[in-house]
Scaffold this active site. Sequence first.
Site, PDB file in Angstrom:
ATOM      1  N   ASP A 103     -81.393  45.083 -12.253  1.00 39.31           N
ATOM      2  CA  ASP A 103     -80.972  46.367 -11.504  1.00 39.31           C
ATOM      3  C   ASP A 103     -81.756  45.864 -10.072  1.00 39.31           C
ATOM      4  O   ASP A 103     -81.255  45.118  -9.394  1.00 39.31           O
ATOM      5  CB  ASP A 103     -82.081  47.441 -12.328  1.00 39.31           C
ATOM      6  CG  ASP A 103     -81.978  48.794 -11.633  1.00 39.31           C
ATOM      7  OD1 ASP A 103     -80.693  49.504 -12.068  1.00 39.31           O
ATOM      8  OD2 ASP A 103     -82.674  49.248 -10.939  1.00 39.31           O
ATOM      9  N   HIS A 297     -77.225  49.038 -19.674  1.00 39.81           N
ATOM     10  CA  HIS A 297     -77.726  48.672 -18.361  1.00 39.81           C
ATOM     11  C   HIS A 297     -79.049  48.049 -18.723  1.00 39.81           C
ATOM     12  O   HIS A 297     -79.340  47.142 -17.629  1.00 39.81           O
ATOM     13  CB  HIS A 297     -77.896  49.987 -17.711  1.00 39.81           C
ATOM     14  CG  HIS A 297     -78.362  49.493 -16.331  1.00 39.81           C
ATOM     15  ND1 HIS A 297     -77.760  48.882 -15.404  1.00 39.81           N
ATOM     16  CD2 HIS A 297     -79.702  50.094 -15.702  1.00 39.81           C
ATOM     17  CE1 HIS A 297     -78.725  48.713 -14.187  1.00 39.81           C
ATOM     18  NE2 HIS A 297     -79.763  49.579 -14.481  1.00 39.81           N
TER      19      HIS A 297
END
Length: 320
Positions: A103, A297
């Site tokens: 991320d 994610h």
Amino acid sequence: MSWDGVSERRIQTNGISLNIAEAGEGTLVLLLHGFPESWYSWRHQFAPLAAAGYHVVAPDMRGYGKSDKPAEITAYNQVEVVNDIIGLIPALGYETAIVIGHDWGAPTAWATALFHPDKVRAVGGLSVPFMPRSPVQPMPMMREMFKGQFFYQLYFQEPGVAEAEFEKDLKTGLRKFLVMGGGETDLTALPPKTEHDDLLSNLPDPEKLPPWLSEADLDFYTAEFTRSGMRGPLNYYRNHDLTWEMTEGAPTQIHQPAMFVAGTADGVVMMAAEAIKAMPMFVTDLRLNRMIPGIGHWTQQEAPDAVNEAILEFLSMVDG
């Protein structure tokens, strides 16, 4: 606090103090987390990497957890964040490191390799591919692309707004946000939003947690953000333009051995499909480029075994 052979301490770097979690001895591997996470998002990676002969260090990035939280929004530009990480290397007694990020930690990891090739011998990104500096200023481009629509990064721009929304009930906010980003959520089935909506209120509140996120995990994150607040973490999103200004003339290629791992159901991957396709042009020694089917994610939390296998395979390519 010790946790499964992991110990924590604070380290001075780049004029601030970062809390680090660490395990093992040997070659230094730095693991950089993203939003809204903590060193704890790498909890499944410490034992296997330490067992393979690595000194695994995951900092709480600036603004998070027990690390320092500079007050100014501009203190969270990527040049400063990269300097924090580069400063950790000598502070931990090393000359070089292998840096892997997820991320927000991924662009930071890529940038450590790009700007400090003498310090970073190999690099990896999870979820977010390497993208060279944009030829145009990022925020005006984002506003144009998402005109009239809700886009979380635009919503995060106004200081205090997203902080207040998350902080009025941190546990519920984190639960909604984390589960939304996971592979169990069909992002196309979420209620549509306009630019006037907020982030969380119309997101479904899951009745049960997915297998990769336990109540204890959620409690850990909630305690961390109760301690740190959301301001520092959100400030990362408020520095796109400043980072862009500060990196004029940046190189466009990374030459160190590199790896990229992401989930096929990751919303970031869907947005960054073209960048992922183009990455071998800019990352010239991309030795491992792997998509994990069905995960979202939170790459290393949702598929720890597959991610550990990929990281260890990559490390063995780098170190033989």
